[in-house]
Design a protein around this motif. Sequence first.
Motif, PDB file in Angstrom:
ATOM      1  N   UNK A 131     -56.764   8.461 137.397  1.00 15.58           N
ATOM      2  CA  UNK A 131     -57.745   8.328 136.322  1.00 15.58           C
ATOM      3  C   UNK A 131     -57.889   6.860 135.932  1.00 15.58           C
ATOM      4  N   UNK A 132     -58.850   6.605 135.069  1.00 14.00           N
ATOM      5  CA  UNK A 132     -59.099   5.221 134.643  1.00 14.00           C
ATOM      6  C   UNK A 132     -57.957   4.645 133.810  1.00 14.00           C
ATOM      7  N   UNK A 133     -56.979   5.470 133.458  1.00 10.04           N
ATOM      8  CA  UNK A 133     -55.831   4.988 132.681  1.00 10.04           C
ATOM      9  C   UNK A 133     -54.566   4.904 133.528  1.00 10.04           C
ATOM     10  N   UNK A 134     -54.653   5.187 134.820  1.00 13.32           N
ATOM     11  CA  UNK A 134     -53.476   5.219 135.693  1.00 13.32           C
ATOM     12  C   UNK A 134     -53.556   4.110 136.740  1.00 13.32           C
ATOM     13  N   UNK A 135     -52.404   3.579 137.113  1.00 12.11           N
ATOM     14  CA  UNK A 135     -52.267   2.610 138.208  1.00 12.11           C
ATOM     15  C   UNK A 135     -53.166   1.385 138.034  1.00 12.11           C
ATOM     16  N   UNK A 136     -53.267   0.887 136.816  1.00  7.63           N
ATOM     17  CA  UNK A 136     -54.086  -0.296 136.582  1.00  7.63           C
ATOM     18  C   UNK A 136     -53.312  -1.567 136.936  1.00  7.63           C
ATOM     19  N   UNK A 137     -54.035  -2.569 137.391  1.00  4.89           N
ATOM     20  CA  UNK A 137     -53.438  -3.846 137.780  1.00  4.89           C
ATOM     21  C   UNK A 137     -53.703  -4.135 139.245  1.00  4.89           C
ATOM     22  N   UNK A 138     -52.965  -5.094 139.803  1.00  2.00           N
ATOM     23  CA  UNK A 138     -53.119  -5.478 141.202  1.00  2.00           C
ATOM     24  C   UNK A 138     -52.452  -4.441 142.099  1.00  2.00           C
ATOM     25  N   UNK A 139     -53.181  -3.969 143.092  1.00  2.00           N
ATOM     26  CA  UNK A 139     -52.655  -3.007 144.056  1.00  2.00           C
ATOM     27  C   UNK A 139     -52.823  -3.583 145.454  1.00  2.00           C
ATOM     28  N   UNK A 140     -51.731  -3.594 146.220  1.00  2.00           N
ATOM     29  CA  UNK A 140     -51.766  -4.121 147.584  1.00  2.00           C
ATOM     30  C   UNK A 140     -51.096  -3.193 148.593  1.00  2.00           C
ATOM     31  N   UNK A 141     -50.445  -2.143 148.108  1.00  2.85           N
ATOM     32  CA  UNK A 141     -49.724  -1.250 149.012  1.00  2.85           C
ATOM     33  C   UNK A 141     -49.655   0.142 148.384  1.00  2.85           C
ATOM     34  N   UNK A 142     -49.587   1.153 149.248  1.00  8.79           N
ATOM     35  CA  UNK A 142     -49.360   2.506 148.764  1.00  8.79           C
ATOM     36  C   UNK A 142     -48.618   3.291 149.819  1.00  8.79           C
ATOM     37  N   UNK A 151     -49.047   1.894 153.562  1.00  9.00           N
ATOM     38  CA  UNK A 151     -50.247   1.133 153.893  1.00  9.00           C
ATOM     39  C   UNK A 151     -50.265  -0.135 153.059  1.00  9.00           C
ATOM     40  N   UNK A 152     -50.443  -1.264 153.712  1.00  6.37           N
ATOM     41  CA  UNK A 152     -50.612  -2.554 153.047  1.00  6.37           C
ATOM     42  C   UNK A 152     -52.070  -2.944 153.240  1.00  6.37           C
ATOM     43  N   UNK A 153     -52.748  -3.288 152.146  1.00  8.42           N
ATOM     44  CA  UNK A 153     -54.195  -3.541 152.215  1.00  8.42           C
ATOM     45  C   UNK A 153     -54.557  -4.743 151.356  1.00  8.42           C
ATOM     46  N   UNK A 154     -55.787  -5.189 151.508  1.00  7.78           N
ATOM     47  CA  UNK A 154     -56.286  -6.269 150.670  1.00  7.78           C
ATOM     48  C   UNK A 154     -56.200  -5.888 149.205  1.00  7.78           C
ATOM     49  N   UNK A 155     -56.102  -6.882 148.350  1.00 12.95           N
ATOM     50  CA  UNK A 155     -55.874  -6.631 146.936  1.00 12.95           C
ATOM     51  C   UNK A 155     -57.041  -5.861 146.303  1.00 12.95           C
ATOM     52  N   UNK A 156     -56.673  -4.872 145.502  1.00  7.44           N
ATOM     53  CA  UNK A 156     -57.605  -4.140 144.647  1.00  7.44           C
ATOM     54  C   UNK A 156     -57.128  -4.403 143.226  1.00  7.44           C
ATOM     55  N   UNK A 157     -58.018  -4.879 142.379  1.00  8.35           N
ATOM     56  CA  UNK A 157     -57.642  -5.017 140.975  1.00  8.35           C
ATOM     57  C   UNK A 157     -58.229  -3.821 140.247  1.00  8.35           C
ATOM     58  N   UNK A 158     -57.379  -2.875 139.934  1.00 10.61           N
ATOM     59  CA  UNK A 158     -57.812  -1.638 139.288  1.00 10.61           C
ATOM     60  C   UNK A 158     -57.808  -1.834 137.776  1.00 10.61           C
ATOM     61  N   UNK A 159     -58.944  -1.558 137.138  1.00 10.65           N
ATOM     62  CA  UNK A 159     -59.065  -1.719 135.695  1.00 10.65           C
ATOM     63  C   UNK A 159     -59.262  -0.365 135.028  1.00 10.65           C
ATOM     64  N   UNK A 160     -59.216  -0.357 133.724  1.00  9.22           N
ATOM     65  CA  UNK A 160     -59.311   0.893 132.981  1.00  9.22           C
ATOM     66  C   UNK A 160     -60.674   1.569 133.119  1.00  9.22           C
ATOM     67  N   UNK A 161     -61.652   0.922 133.683  1.00  7.74           N
ATOM     68  CA  UNK A 161     -62.963   1.544 133.861  1.00  7.74           C
ATOM     69  C   UNK A 161     -63.158   2.179 135.226  1.00  7.74           C
ATOM     70  N   UNK A 162     -62.127   2.165 136.067  1.00  6.47           N
ATOM     71  CA  UNK A 162     -62.261   2.633 137.450  1.00  6.47           C
ATOM     72  C   UNK A 162     -61.408   3.871 137.680  1.00  6.47           C
ATOM     73  N   UNK A 163     -61.980   4.860 138.368  1.00  6.66           N
ATOM     74  CA  UNK A 163     -61.202   5.983 138.881  1.00  6.66           C
ATOM     75  C   UNK A 163     -60.942   5.700 140.354  1.00  6.66           C
ATOM     76  N   UNK A 164     -59.686   5.668 140.744  1.00  2.00           N
ATOM     77  CA  UNK A 164     -59.297   5.329 142.111  1.00  2.00           C
ATOM     78  C   UNK A 164     -58.959   6.593 142.876  1.00  2.00           C
ATOM     79  N   UNK A 165     -59.572   6.742 144.055  1.00  2.00           N
ATOM     80  CA  UNK A 165     -59.330   7.919 144.889  1.00  2.00           C
ATOM     81  C   UNK A 165     -58.720   7.475 146.206  1.00  2.00           C
ATOM     82  N   UNK A 166     -57.600   8.097 146.556  1.00  2.00           N
ATOM     83  CA  UNK A 166     -56.939   7.825 147.841  1.00  2.00           C
ATOM     84  C   UNK A 166     -56.987   9.086 148.676  1.00  2.00           C
ATOM     85  N   UNK A 167     -57.360   8.945 149.948  1.00  2.21           N
ATOM     86  CA  UNK A 167     -57.333  10.051 150.904  1.00  2.21           C
ATOM     87  C   UNK A 167     -56.654   9.555 152.165  1.00  2.21           C
TER      88      UNK A 167
END
Length: 114
Positions: free
Chosen positions: A61-72, A91-107
């Motif tokens: 959700x937009x309140x989860x995993x906020x900040x710099x993400x480079x691996x999962x 998985x190591x990937x290019x930086x994603x800066x996840x903010x409170x306005x974004x819903x992030x989906x991983x598949x």
Amino acid sequence: GSGSEAWADDNLPLPSLEDEKLLNPTYRKAVPVSQIKYLDPSTNEETPNFTNKIQVECIFSSKEANGYLREFAIFMGGSEVLGSGLPINRKIHGVIYNTSGIELQRKIHFQFNI
């Protein structure tokens, strides 16, 4: 996880079979069974039939995993406590800066040789 600030998006390290954790874990979320689907081996479409291919989906959700993400990673034998369990993939990937306005989906798709 946030990985390392030293990682450049154009020269990322490769995960290793010896990896037992993320370099810098930042958030953990359980994947409900309802988000694990069987896939048709030919089309990758969801199917009610048992197959050797699955899709694991996790929505943050937009309140989860906020900040710099480079691996999962997907972990087994763990909980939502950081550092628990062992990764079955990473998985190591290019930086994603996840903010409170974004819903992030991983598949991720897994294929088992049986």
